[in-house]
Design a protein around this motif. Structure first.
Motif, short mmCIF file in Angstrom:
data_model
loop_
_atom_site.label_atom_id
_atom_site.label_comp_id
_atom_site.label_asym_id
_atom_site.label_seq_id
_atom_site.Cartn_x
_atom_site.Cartn_y
_atom_site.Cartn_z
N VAL A 1 28.85 15.72 21.78
CA VAL A 1 27.63 15.19 22.41
C VAL A 1 26.39 15.92 21.89
N ILE A 2 26.46 17.23 21.76
CA ILE A 2 25.32 17.98 21.24
C ILE A 2 25.03 17.58 19.79
N GLY A 3 26.08 17.36 19.00
CA GLY A 3 25.90 16.90 17.63
C GLY A 3 25.25 15.53 17.58
N THR A 4 25.66 14.63 18.49
CA THR A 4 25.06 13.30 18.55
C THR A 4 23.59 13.37 18.95
N PHE A 5 23.26 14.18 19.94
CA PHE A 5 21.86 14.35 20.34
C PHE A 5 21.04 14.91 19.18
N THR A 6 21.62 15.81 18.41
CA THR A 6 20.92 16.39 17.27
C THR A 6 20.64 15.33 16.21
N VAL A 7 21.59 14.43 15.98
CA VAL A 7 21.38 13.36 15.00
C VAL A 7 20.28 12.40 15.47
N PHE A 8 20.27 12.07 16.77
CA PHE A 8 19.20 11.21 17.29
C PHE A 8 17.83 11.89 17.11
N ASN A 9 17.75 13.19 17.36
CA ASN A 9 16.49 13.91 17.15
C ASN A 9 16.11 13.94 15.68
N LEU A 10 17.09 14.03 14.80
CA LEU A 10 16.81 14.01 13.37
C LEU A 10 16.23 12.65 12.95
N LEU A 11 16.81 11.58 13.43
CA LEU A 11 16.29 10.25 13.10
C LEU A 11 14.89 10.03 13.68
N PHE A 12 14.66 10.54 14.89
CA PHE A 12 13.34 10.43 15.50
C PHE A 12 12.32 11.27 14.73
N ALA A 13 12.74 12.42 14.22
CA ALA A 13 11.84 13.25 13.40
C ALA A 13 11.47 12.52 12.10
N CYS A 14 12.41 11.75 11.57
CA CYS A 14 12.10 10.96 10.37
C CYS A 14 11.03 9.91 10.65
N LEU A 15 11.05 9.33 11.85
CA LEU A 15 9.99 8.39 12.22
C LEU A 15 8.64 9.11 12.26
N TYR A 16 8.62 10.32 12.81
CA TYR A 16 7.37 11.07 12.84
C TYR A 16 6.92 11.51 11.46
N LEU A 17 7.85 11.66 10.52
CA LEU A 17 7.45 11.98 9.16
C LEU A 17 6.68 10.84 8.52
N PHE A 18 7.07 9.61 8.83
CA PHE A 18 6.35 8.47 8.29
C PHE A 18 4.95 8.37 8.86
N SER A 19 4.84 8.50 10.19
CA SER A 19 3.53 8.35 10.81
C SER A 19 3.59 8.87 12.25
N LYS A 20 2.50 9.51 12.65
CA LYS A 20 2.39 9.97 14.04
C LYS A 20 2.35 8.77 14.98
N THR A 21 1.65 7.72 14.59
CA THR A 21 1.54 6.53 15.42
C THR A 21 2.89 5.84 15.58
N LEU A 22 3.68 5.81 14.51
CA LEU A 22 5.00 5.21 14.58
C LEU A 22 5.90 5.96 15.55
N GLY A 23 5.89 7.29 15.47
CA GLY A 23 6.70 8.10 16.38
C GLY A 23 6.27 7.95 17.82
N ASN A 24 4.96 8.03 18.07
CA ASN A 24 4.46 7.86 19.44
C ASN A 24 4.72 6.46 19.97
N GLY A 25 4.53 5.46 19.13
CA GLY A 25 4.76 4.08 19.56
C GLY A 25 6.21 3.83 19.91
N PHE A 26 7.13 4.36 19.10
CA PHE A 26 8.55 4.19 19.39
C PHE A 26 8.94 4.90 20.68
N TYR A 27 8.41 6.12 20.89
CA TYR A 27 8.72 6.86 22.11
C TYR A 27 8.18 6.12 23.34
N ARG A 28 6.96 5.62 23.26
CA ARG A 28 6.38 4.87 24.38
C ARG A 28 7.15 3.58 24.63
N TRP A 29 7.66 2.95 23.57
CA TRP A 29 8.44 1.74 23.72
C TRP A 29 9.77 2.04 24.41
#
Length: 103
Positions: A11-39
């Motif tokens: 479970v901890i490994g899975t949570f870490t992978v989800f955080n890694l994918l979410f960090a990749c969204l933030y690498l593309f754009s701050k707006t993309l990361g914030n928009g996805f989180y708000r969605w």
């Protein structure tokens, strides 16, 4: 007992992978990361609490980094954060495999 440890590492490994994918969204754009989180959470406190293990640490780190640094430095910090998450994911999944073989 080993089964519980195996599930925890998985479970901890899975949570870490989800955080890694979410960090990749933030690498593309701050707006993309914030928009996805708000969605995902729809600005509901209950969903923010439930989704914290999946997206919370990256949301907190990325928000702090983008507020403190310019866009280039923030992305460099997020790259190092992503590398750290990748290393942690590999370690947790290796431990998951090790304890899964013991059962």
């Amino acid at each position: 007992m080993v089964d519980i440890i195996t599930v925890v590492f998985g479970v901890i490994g899975t949570f870490t992978v989800f955080n890694l994918l979410f960090a990749c969204l933030y690498l593309f754009s701050k707006t993309l990361g914030n928009g996805f989180y708000r969605w995902i959470v729809h600005d509901l406190e209950f969903l923010m609490i439930v989704s914290f293990p999946l997206f919370g640490p990256t949301q907190f780190i990325a928000s702090q980094v983008y507020e403190r640094f310019n866009w280039f430095a923030a992305r460099v910090v997020l790259i190092f954060y992503s590398i750290g998450l990748m290393i942690l994911a590999v370690i947790f999944f290796m431990l998951f495999g090790y304890f899964a073989d013991m059962t």
